[in-house]
Scaffold this active site. Structure first.
Site, PDB file in Angstrom:
ATOM      1  N   ARG A  28       0.821  -1.222   0.000  1.00 24.27           N
ATOM      2  CA  ARG A  28       0.000   0.000   0.000  1.00 24.27           C
ATOM      3  C   ARG A  28       0.852   1.270   0.000  1.00 24.27           C
ATOM      4  O   ARG A  28       0.493   2.259   0.652  1.00 24.27           O
ATOM      5  CB  ARG A  28      -0.942   0.024   1.203  1.00 24.27           C
ATOM      6  CG  ARG A  28      -2.032  -1.027   1.158  1.00 24.27           C
ATOM      7  CD  ARG A  28      -3.249  -0.493   0.428  1.00 24.27           C
ATOM      8  NE  ARG A  28      -4.282  -1.506   0.317  1.00 24.27           N
ATOM      9  CZ  ARG A  28      -5.492  -1.389   0.848  1.00 24.27           C
ATOM     10  NH1 ARG A  28      -5.831  -0.333   1.526  1.00 24.27           N
ATOM     11  NH2 ARG A  28      -6.372  -2.347   0.684  1.00 24.27           N
ATOM     12  N   ARG A  32      -3.998   6.450   0.494  1.00 20.64           N
ATOM     13  CA  ARG A  32      -4.574   7.655   1.108  1.00 20.64           C
ATOM     14  C   ARG A  32      -3.660   8.423   2.043  1.00 20.64           C
ATOM     15  O   ARG A  32      -3.953   9.552   2.392  1.00 20.64           O
ATOM     16  CB  ARG A  32      -5.857   7.269   1.859  1.00 20.64           C
ATOM     17  CG  ARG A  32      -7.020   7.061   0.928  1.00 20.64           C
ATOM     18  CD  ARG A  32      -8.148   6.383   1.636  1.00 20.64           C
ATOM     19  NE  ARG A  32      -7.734   5.062   2.065  1.00 20.64           N
ATOM     20  CZ  ARG A  32      -8.506   4.189   2.685  1.00 20.64           C
ATOM     21  NH1 ARG A  32      -9.731   4.506   3.001  1.00 20.64           N
ATOM     22  NH2 ARG A  32      -8.038   3.001   3.009  1.00 20.64           N
ATOM     23  N   ARG A  41      -7.986  11.559  -5.993  1.00 20.88           N
ATOM     24  CA  ARG A  41      -9.291  10.998  -5.622  1.00 20.88           C
ATOM     25  C   ARG A  41     -10.390  12.047  -5.469  1.00 20.88           C
ATOM     26  O   ARG A  41     -11.569  11.717  -5.440  1.00 20.88           O
ATOM     27  CB  ARG A  41      -9.150  10.158  -4.356  1.00 20.88           C
ATOM     28  CG  ARG A  41      -8.499   8.808  -4.599  1.00 20.88           C
ATOM     29  CD  ARG A  41      -9.479   7.796  -5.227  1.00 20.88           C
ATOM     30  NE  ARG A  41     -10.376   7.255  -4.205  1.00 20.88           N
ATOM     31  CZ  ARG A  41     -11.669   7.509  -4.124  1.00 20.88           C
ATOM     32  NH1 ARG A  41     -12.244   8.305  -4.983  1.00 20.88           N
ATOM     33  NH2 ARG A  41     -12.400   6.969  -3.171  1.00 20.88           N
ATOM     34  N   ASP A  77      -6.796  -3.031  -7.540  1.00 20.46           N
ATOM     35  CA  ASP A  77      -7.336  -3.600  -6.305  1.00 20.46           C
ATOM     36  C   ASP A  77      -7.606  -5.075  -6.536  1.00 20.46           C
ATOM     37  O   ASP A  77      -7.836  -5.500  -7.675  1.00 20.46           O
ATOM     38  CB  ASP A  77      -8.636  -2.899  -5.898  1.00 20.46           C
ATOM     39  CG  ASP A  77      -8.985  -3.235  -4.458  1.00 20.46           C
ATOM     40  OD1 ASP A  77      -8.435  -2.586  -3.554  1.00 20.46           O
ATOM     41  OD2 ASP A  77      -9.767  -4.174  -4.235  1.00 20.46           O
ATOM     42  N   TYR A 154     -14.729 -12.328   0.153  1.00 20.54           N
ATOM     43  CA  TYR A 154     -15.514 -11.136  -0.205  1.00 20.54           C
ATOM     44  C   TYR A 154     -16.764 -11.508  -0.992  1.00 20.54           C
ATOM     45  O   TYR A 154     -17.829 -10.909  -0.814  1.00 20.54           O
ATOM     46  CB  TYR A 154     -14.650 -10.135  -0.988  1.00 20.54           C
ATOM     47  CG  TYR A 154     -13.680  -9.382  -0.102  1.00 20.54           C
ATOM     48  CD1 TYR A 154     -14.113  -8.322   0.686  1.00 20.54           C
ATOM     49  CD2 TYR A 154     -12.344  -9.749  -0.018  1.00 20.54           C
ATOM     50  CE1 TYR A 154     -13.245  -7.634   1.521  1.00 20.54           C
ATOM     51  CE2 TYR A 154     -11.459  -9.072   0.810  1.00 20.54           C
ATOM     52  CZ  TYR A 154     -11.915  -8.017   1.582  1.00 20.54           C
ATOM     53  OH  TYR A 154     -11.067  -7.348   2.416  1.00 20.54           O
TER      54      TYR A 154
HETATM   55  O1  CP3 Z   1       0.332   0.609  -3.194  1.00 18.92           O
HETATM   56  C1  CP3 Z   1      -0.515  -0.290  -3.250  1.00 18.92           C
HETATM   57  O2  CP3 Z   1      -0.321  -1.344  -2.655  1.00 18.92           O
HETATM   58  C2  CP3 Z   1      -1.709   0.022  -4.099  1.00 18.92           C
HETATM   59  C3  CP3 Z   1      -2.598  -0.962  -4.631  1.00 18.92           C
HETATM   60  C4  CP3 Z   1      -3.575  -1.746  -3.764  1.00 18.92           C
HETATM   61  C5  CP3 Z   1      -4.883  -1.308  -3.362  1.00 18.92           C
HETATM   62  N1  CP3 Z   1      -5.528  -2.375  -2.815  1.00 18.92           N
HETATM   63  C6  CP3 Z   1      -5.451   0.031  -3.551  1.00 18.92           C
HETATM   64  C7  CP3 Z   1      -6.622   0.454  -2.743  1.00 18.92           C
HETATM   65  C8  CP3 Z   1      -3.439  -3.068  -3.359  1.00 18.92           C
HETATM   66  C9  CP3 Z   1      -2.216  -3.970  -3.491  1.00 18.92           C
HETATM   67  C10 CP3 Z   1      -4.684  -3.453  -2.772  1.00 18.92           C
HETATM   68  C11 CP3 Z   1      -4.953  -4.817  -2.300  1.00 18.92           C
HETATM   69  C12 CP3 Z   1      -6.152  -5.105  -1.520  1.00 18.92           C
HETATM   70  N2  CP3 Z   1      -7.413  -4.585  -1.663  1.00 18.92           N
HETATM   71  C13 CP3 Z   1      -6.213  -6.097  -0.519  1.00 18.92           C
HETATM   72  C14 CP3 Z   1      -5.082  -7.027  -0.122  1.00 18.92           C
HETATM   73  C15 CP3 Z   1      -4.040  -6.370   0.678  1.00 18.92           C
HETATM   74  C16 CP3 Z   1      -4.450  -5.978   2.065  1.00 18.92           C
HETATM   75  O3  CP3 Z   1      -4.498  -4.770   2.340  1.00 18.92           O
HETATM   76  O4  CP3 Z   1      -4.675  -6.868   2.875  1.00 18.92           O
HETATM   77  C17 CP3 Z   1      -7.529  -6.118  -0.018  1.00 18.92           C
HETATM   78  C18 CP3 Z   1      -8.044  -7.001   1.089  1.00 18.92           C
HETATM   79  C19 CP3 Z   1      -8.273  -5.156  -0.759  1.00 18.92           C
HETATM   80  C20 CP3 Z   1      -9.731  -4.881  -0.641  1.00 18.92           C
HETATM   81  C21 CP3 Z   1     -10.018  -3.456  -0.388  1.00 18.92           C
HETATM   82  N3  CP3 Z   1      -9.796  -2.431  -1.286  1.00 18.92           N
HETATM   83  C22 CP3 Z   1     -10.608  -2.886   0.761  1.00 18.92           C
HETATM   84  C23 CP3 Z   1     -10.991  -3.685   1.994  1.00 18.92           C
HETATM   85  C24 CP3 Z   1     -10.726  -1.511   0.525  1.00 18.92           C
HETATM   86  C25 CP3 Z   1     -11.402  -0.484   1.394  1.00 18.92           C
HETATM   87  C26 CP3 Z   1     -10.761  -0.279   2.699  1.00 18.92           C
HETATM   88  C27 CP3 Z   1      -9.357   0.231   2.632  1.00 18.92           C
HETATM   89  O5  CP3 Z   1      -8.462  -0.391   3.212  1.00 18.92           O
HETATM   90  O6  CP3 Z   1      -9.167   1.263   2.001  1.00 18.92           O
HETATM   91  C28 CP3 Z   1     -10.165  -1.230  -0.737  1.00 18.92           C
HETATM   92  C29 CP3 Z   1     -10.035   0.075  -1.407  1.00 18.92           C
HETATM   93  C30 CP3 Z   1      -8.656   0.517  -1.797  1.00 18.92           C
HETATM   94  N4  CP3 Z   1      -7.779  -0.240  -2.525  1.00 18.92           N
HETATM   95  C31 CP3 Z   1      -8.051   1.777  -1.543  1.00 18.92           C
HETATM   96  C32 CP3 Z   1      -6.781   1.746  -2.131  1.00 18.92           C
HETATM   97  C33 CP3 Z   1      -5.768   2.854  -2.152  1.00 18.92           C
HETATM   98  C34 CP3 Z   1      -8.721   2.960  -0.856  1.00 18.92           C
HETATM   99  C35 CP3 Z   1      -9.713   3.512  -1.784  1.00 18.92           C
HETATM  100  C36 CP3 Z   1      -9.925   4.994  -1.674  1.00 18.92           C
HETATM  101  O7  CP3 Z   1      -9.240   5.740  -2.370  1.00 18.92           O
HETATM  102  O8  CP3 Z   1     -10.823   5.404  -0.927  1.00 18.92           O
END
Ligand code: CP3
Length: 347
Positions: A28, A32, A41, A77, A154
């Site tokens: 990540r 954010r 965003r 994602d 999910y």
């Molecule tokens: O730098 C990076 O790693 C960017 C890419 C990335 C995102 N999601 C962007 C994202 C990666 C590798 C993920 C993987 C992801 N997504 C996982 C596995 C890794 C982990 O964290 O355990 C999971 C379980 C998700 C599912 C997911 N996506 C959730 C639960 C959420 C919402 C809650 C949260 O943590 O933000 C997302 C949205 C998401 N994916 C955001 C980002 C930057 C936030 C979205 C926003 O801009 O509001």
């Protein structure tokens, strides 16, 4: 040893070649906690961002410009896969993901739009290709996907959860359905990750964020065969695959069965224990993401100590410095800089 270039260092660590110091990237690292990401965003919805090669490249590059990182991760994602299958994934403000069509019985699985799903995921390989062009070989590139069980979790829950009971019940109450769904997710993921590699990803990581909810027997019965459907074709083509199982310390003894090149370790895993068990695998991790909220001094001390541990067994090769899970959204960028500076100082 002469100072290496970031991508050269990242590839050397993946291949078990000598390195000047362990490469570093952070789960990540684009997200954010960075002001530029928040700015993007303001003007683009999450899916809109994911579908724009220019915007995904911009947010993937921002951490590289700020911090001494060795690799970029494509911006996307894990839930793009259920979205491509027609499950209707949305991200409500501050409430996490929601799926319009949950998997609860055989009719739901029959309705999954498997045909054309790999093509509908083409925007992610477009993002990899665009990033590759922009980086021009300066940094390594990671592609990624969710591991089958985490995606199933999910799909059955219809959104986030702490315990994903629906999926764990399904494994035992409707085992054949669960196995078919896992195989479907796995086969699509294999094709999807191969496309990311062909577009220029140097390695791909499978995120099994919820795999740690299962005991060893269930992980072996349900998750490992599904993961192997992904890793066998990819590794037969010489692709490198890393596996991250959050909360999977009890699973470490069986993870070797997943047929991967390396493991991304949760912060609760003891590095030396993992290294003793897996002397030839790439190991990645595993600082506690909470350290980044604790200030620069604790971050630097923990980073230096981890690098010492890495060098004990391997002269630092086959080791990639990372966190044990993703960066928390309230992390100050300054401590991320301190972490990366500390790693760079060990060259
Ligand atoms: O730098 C990076 O790693 C960017 C890419 C990335 C995102 N999601 C962007 C994202 C990666 C590798 C993920 C993987 C992801 N997504 C996982 C596995 C890794 C982990 O964290 O355990 C999971 C379980 C998700 C599912 C997911 N996506 C959730 C639960 C959420 C919402 C809650 C949260 O943590 O933000 C997302 C949205 C998401 N994916 C955001 C980002 C930057 C936030 C979205 C926003 O801009 O509001």
């Amino acid at each position: 040893m002469l100072e290496m270039e970031p991508r050269e260092r990242f590839l050397a660590a993946l291949n078990g070649a000598p390195v000047d110091r362990p490469p570093v990237w952070l789960m990540r690292q684009a997200g954010r906690y960075l002001p530029d990401y928040r700015e993007v965003r303001k003007h683009a919805g999450f899916w809109e961002l994911c579908h724009s090669p220019e915007l995904t490249t911009r947010v993937a590059q921002e951490p590289l410009a700020r911090f001494k990182l060795d690799a970029a991760i494509v911006f996307s994602d894990i839930l793009v896969v259920p979205e491509a299958l027609g499950l209707g994934v949305t991200f409500g403000a501050g409430e996490g993901p929601q799926l319009a069509h949950r998997l609860s019985g055989p009719a739901d699985l029959a309705a999954w739009k498997v045909e054309g799903a790999a093509q509908r995921l083409g925007f992610v390989s477009d993002a990899v290709r665009h990033l590759k062009g922009a980086l021009n070989g300066s940094h390594g590139i990671l592609g990624f996907a969710g591991a089958p069980f985490t995606l199933l979790a999910y799909c059955t829950e219809g959104g986030g959860s702490d315990d994903f009971l629906e999926a764990r019940v399904m494994l035992h109450q409707q085992s054949a359905l669960a196995e078919r769904a896992l195989a479907t997710l796995a086969d699509l993921t294999a094709e999807y990750l191969e496309a990311q590699c062909a577009a220029g990803a140097d390695t791909v990581q499978l995120f099994d964020t919820w795999g740690g909810l299962l005991d060893r027997e269930d992980y072996m019965r349900f998750c490992v065969p599904a993961i192997r459907r992904i890793t066998e074709p990819l590794r037969a083509k010489g692709r490198k695959v890393l596996l991250f199982v959050r909360g999977g310390q009890h699973l470490l003894p069986v993870l070797g069965e997943a047929n991967v090149d390396g493991f991304s370790l949760d912060w609760r895993v003891d590095w030396r224990e993992a290294r003793t068990r897996y002397p030839r695998h790439v190991l990645q991790g595993n600082l506690d993401p909470a350290l980044l909220l604790a200030g620069e001094a604790p971050v630097r001390a923990a980073t230096a100590s981890l690098i010492r541990t890495m060098r004990e067994a391997d002269h630092g090769t086959r080791c990639i410095l990372n966190l044990g899970h993703g960066i928390h959204k309230d992390t100050p960028p300054q401590t991320v800089a301190a972490l990366c500076d500390e790693v760079a100082a060990h060259g």
